[in-house]
Design an enzyme around this catalytic site. Structure first.
Site, mmCIF file in Angstrom:
data_model
loop_
_atom_site.group_PDB
_atom_site.id
_atom_site.type_symbol
_atom_site.label_atom_id
_atom_site.label_comp_id
_atom_site.label_asym_id
_atom_site.label_seq_id
_atom_site.Cartn_x
_atom_site.Cartn_y
_atom_site.Cartn_z
ATOM 1 N N LYS A 118 29.259 7.416 33.843
ATOM 2 C CA LYS A 118 28.480 6.486 34.679
ATOM 3 C C LYS A 118 28.334 7.031 36.103
ATOM 4 O O LYS A 118 27.241 7.074 36.651
ATOM 5 C CB LYS A 118 29.151 5.096 34.743
ATOM 6 C CG LYS A 118 29.356 4.427 33.399
ATOM 7 C CD LYS A 118 30.000 3.059 33.531
ATOM 8 C CE LYS A 118 31.411 3.089 34.087
ATOM 9 N NZ LYS A 118 32.399 3.788 33.252
ATOM 10 N N ARG A 141 39.293 15.161 34.394
ATOM 11 C CA ARG A 141 38.520 14.922 35.612
ATOM 12 C C ARG A 141 39.299 15.327 36.858
ATOM 13 O O ARG A 141 40.500 15.123 36.966
ATOM 14 C CB ARG A 141 38.157 13.438 35.703
ATOM 15 C CG ARG A 141 37.513 13.051 37.025
ATOM 16 C CD ARG A 141 36.898 11.680 37.027
ATOM 17 N NE ARG A 141 37.675 10.700 36.320
ATOM 18 C CZ ARG A 141 37.176 9.571 35.821
ATOM 19 N NH1 ARG A 141 35.901 9.309 35.945
ATOM 20 N NH2 ARG A 141 37.951 8.710 35.203
ATOM 21 N N ARG A 148 32.022 -6.290 34.755
ATOM 22 C CA ARG A 148 32.956 -5.856 33.711
ATOM 23 C C ARG A 148 33.490 -7.032 32.902
ATOM 24 O O ARG A 148 34.237 -6.821 31.947
ATOM 25 C CB ARG A 148 34.148 -5.186 34.380
ATOM 26 C CG ARG A 148 34.096 -3.674 34.367
ATOM 27 C CD ARG A 148 35.289 -3.205 35.165
ATOM 28 N NE ARG A 148 35.769 -1.946 34.741
ATOM 29 C CZ ARG A 148 35.504 -0.804 35.374
ATOM 30 N NH1 ARG A 148 34.697 -0.778 36.408
ATOM 31 N NH2 ARG A 148 36.041 0.310 34.964
ATOM 32 N N ARG A 190 42.903 11.588 39.513
ATOM 33 C CA ARG A 190 43.076 10.155 39.756
ATOM 34 C C ARG A 190 44.349 9.678 39.073
ATOM 35 O O ARG A 190 44.645 10.101 37.956
ATOM 36 C CB ARG A 190 41.866 9.393 39.192
ATOM 37 C CG ARG A 190 40.872 9.002 40.252
ATOM 38 C CD ARG A 190 39.577 8.513 39.699
ATOM 39 N NE ARG A 190 39.676 7.398 38.763
ATOM 40 C CZ ARG A 190 38.635 6.800 38.215
ATOM 41 N NH1 ARG A 190 37.413 7.192 38.530
ATOM 42 N NH2 ARG A 190 38.796 5.804 37.367
ATOM 43 N N ARG A 203 42.787 1.731 29.586
ATOM 44 C CA ARG A 203 41.481 1.406 30.199
ATOM 45 C C ARG A 203 40.396 1.270 29.124
ATOM 46 O O ARG A 203 39.533 0.397 29.211
ATOM 47 C CB ARG A 203 41.101 2.478 31.224
ATOM 48 C CG ARG A 203 41.926 2.356 32.500
ATOM 49 C CD ARG A 203 41.852 3.610 33.349
ATOM 50 N NE ARG A 203 40.508 3.980 33.703
ATOM 51 C CZ ARG A 203 40.131 5.232 33.972
ATOM 52 N NH1 ARG A 203 41.008 6.209 33.942
ATOM 53 N NH2 ARG A 203 38.890 5.490 34.295
HETATM 54 P P1 AP5 Z 1 32.463 10.065 35.257
HETATM 55 O O1 AP5 Z 1 31.026 10.212 35.614
HETATM 56 O O2 AP5 Z 1 33.472 10.070 36.333
HETATM 57 O O3 AP5 Z 1 32.669 8.824 34.270
HETATM 58 P P2 AP5 Z 1 32.686 7.270 34.565
HETATM 59 O O4 AP5 Z 1 32.008 6.598 33.408
HETATM 60 O O5 AP5 Z 1 32.161 6.984 35.935
HETATM 61 O O6 AP5 Z 1 34.236 7.027 34.443
HETATM 62 P P3 AP5 Z 1 35.273 6.196 35.316
HETATM 63 O O7 AP5 Z 1 36.607 6.519 34.706
HETATM 64 O O8 AP5 Z 1 35.112 6.421 36.773
HETATM 65 O O9 AP5 Z 1 34.883 4.758 34.955
HETATM 66 P P4 AP5 Z 1 35.772 3.560 34.996
HETATM 67 O O10 AP5 Z 1 34.765 2.527 34.716
HETATM 68 O O11 AP5 Z 1 36.961 3.485 34.159
HETATM 69 O O12 AP5 Z 1 36.460 3.649 36.439
HETATM 70 P P5 AP5 Z 1 36.142 2.931 37.789
HETATM 71 O O13 AP5 Z 1 36.318 3.883 38.867
HETATM 72 O O14 AP5 Z 1 34.875 2.141 37.707
HETATM 73 O O15 AP5 Z 1 32.780 11.255 34.203
HETATM 74 C C1 AP5 Z 1 34.077 11.395 33.654
HETATM 75 C C2 AP5 Z 1 34.414 12.886 33.557
HETATM 76 O O16 AP5 Z 1 33.564 13.513 32.597
HETATM 77 C C3 AP5 Z 1 34.224 13.677 34.852
HETATM 78 O O17 AP5 Z 1 35.206 14.668 34.902
HETATM 79 C C4 AP5 Z 1 32.833 14.311 34.702
HETATM 80 O O18 AP5 Z 1 32.703 15.526 35.430
HETATM 81 C C5 AP5 Z 1 32.788 14.556 33.201
HETATM 82 N N1 AP5 Z 1 31.461 14.422 32.624
HETATM 83 C C6 AP5 Z 1 30.511 13.500 32.946
HETATM 84 N N2 AP5 Z 1 29.434 13.660 32.159
HETATM 85 C C7 AP5 Z 1 29.721 14.702 31.325
HETATM 86 C C8 AP5 Z 1 29.011 15.356 30.275
HETATM 87 N N3 AP5 Z 1 27.792 14.940 29.918
HETATM 88 N N4 AP5 Z 1 29.612 16.370 29.613
HETATM 89 C C9 AP5 Z 1 30.841 16.767 29.957
HETATM 90 N N5 AP5 Z 1 31.569 16.224 30.937
HETATM 91 C C10 AP5 Z 1 31.018 15.180 31.623
HETATM 92 O O19 AP5 Z 1 37.311 1.817 37.826
HETATM 93 C C11 AP5 Z 1 38.647 2.170 38.045
HETATM 94 C C12 AP5 Z 1 39.512 0.910 38.046
HETATM 95 O O20 AP5 Z 1 39.082 0.041 39.123
HETATM 96 C C13 AP5 Z 1 39.417 0.039 36.790
HETATM 97 O O21 AP5 Z 1 40.306 0.476 35.771
HETATM 98 C C14 AP5 Z 1 39.803 -1.339 37.348
HETATM 99 O O22 AP5 Z 1 41.185 -1.459 37.515
HETATM 100 C C15 AP5 Z 1 39.156 -1.331 38.723
HETATM 101 N N6 AP5 Z 1 37.786 -1.879 38.695
HETATM 102 C C16 AP5 Z 1 36.621 -1.228 39.000
HETATM 103 N N7 AP5 Z 1 35.581 -2.052 38.883
HETATM 104 C C17 AP5 Z 1 36.070 -3.244 38.485
HETATM 105 C C18 AP5 Z 1 35.469 -4.493 38.139
HETATM 106 N N8 AP5 Z 1 34.147 -4.673 38.197
HETATM 107 N N9 AP5 Z 1 36.277 -5.503 37.767
HETATM 108 C C19 AP5 Z 1 37.627 -5.372 37.705
HETATM 109 N N10 AP5 Z 1 38.260 -4.205 38.001
HETATM 110 C C20 AP5 Z 1 37.481 -3.153 38.378
#
Ligand code: AP5
Length: 209
Positions: free
Chosen positions: A13, A122, A88, A155, A166
């Site tokens: 994402k 990552r 979410r 991270r 997660r």
């Molecule tokens: P990346 O683009 O970083 O993936 P992502 O989908 O953004 O993954 P996240 O882990 O950041 O999402 P998340 O939703 O769990 O975490 P968030 O920060 O929102 O890509 C992942 C990896 O793959 C990278 O290394 C990238 O280089 C690689 N990659 C990408 N595309 C690729 C491809 N096509 N081929 C190969 N490699 C590729 O949330 C973190 C925490 O915050 C949550 O657990 C929760 O505790 C809290 N939180 C955040 N938002 C909320 C909410 N709305 N409500 C409640 N808690 C929340």
């Protein structure tokens, strides 16, 4: 364009949101990034959020909704936005309905074991928030951010055991939103396996229809 990027942890994402935000000239609003900034600054919100984030569970709805509502009221978000990581839960989706109309919802989907590989490999820049992967999307110089030269880190929630929690949290709490947006005719499912550029093209294609 007011776009939601839905999808499990590691689906890509954030990676795609950066590219889409540049193309569409709208801000990329990542609730994960907003929360991590609060954790670093040790704000009250950051202190409340941290224990949930390191455990791989969700930060309580009221905190996240208030934070996101505030961000969406900023001037740059008036022309549109890309929401990454919000909503979410059903409560967050309903709160968002009261805050803004949504044009499209792109749901990135991927096999759970591929999600684990992506998250555990990552590397992120603590300074400019650029995201890399040690195998599939490495920086030019190992361990160093291409954009700002800072040392890259892992991270805290990218340890395998937390990543698995997660993913489970996503399946239980967030997956139901797919149906919520499908029923409203807003959902575009996009398979997130393949090269970053290939997936980007798939998203653009999905948005054209
Ligand atoms: P990346 O683009 O970083 O993936 P992502 O989908 O953004 O993954 P996240 O882990 O950041 O999402 P998340 O939703 O769990 O975490 P968030 O920060 O929102 O890509 C992942 C990896 O793959 C990278 O290394 C990238 O280089 C690689 N990659 C990408 N595309 C690729 C491809 N096509 N081929 C190969 N490699 C590729 O949330 C973190 C925490 O915050 C949550 O657990 C929760 O505790 C809290 N939180 C955040 N938002 C909320 C909410 N709305 N409500 C409640 N808690 C929340």
């Amino acid at each position: 364009m007011r776009l939601i990027l839905l999808g499990p942890p590691g689906a890509g994402k954030g990676t795609q949101a950066v590219k889409l935000a540049e193309k569409l000239n709208v801000p990329h609003i990542s609730t994960g990034d907003l929360l991590r900034r609060n954790v670093v600054k040790k704000t009250k919100l950051g202190q409340q959020a941290q224990r949930h984030m390191v455990a791989g569970t969700l930060v309580p709805d009221d905190l996240v909704i208030e934070m996101t509502a505030k961000r969406l009221k900023e001037k740059d978000a008036r022309k549109g936005f890309i929401l990454d990581g919000f909503p979410r839960t059903l409560a967050q989706a309903k709160a968002l309905d009261d805050l803004s109309d949504i044009d499209e919802v792109v749901n990135l989907f991927l096999d759970p074991e591929d999600l684990v590989k992506r998250s555990t490999g990552r590397a992120v820049c603590p300074n400019c928030e650029a995201v890399y992967h040690v195998l599939t999307n490495p920086p030019k110089k190992k361990g160093v951010c291409d954009k700002c030269g800072s040392a890259l880190i892992q991270r805290e929630d990218d340890k395998e055991e937390v990543v698995r929690i997660r993913i489970k949290t996503y399946e239980e709490r967030t997956e139901p939103l797919r149906m919520y947006y499908k029923e409203r005719g807003l959902l575009r499912d996009v398979y997130a396996s393949g090269h970053i550029e290939e997936i980007y093209q798939r998203i653009l294609e999905a948005l054209r229809h």
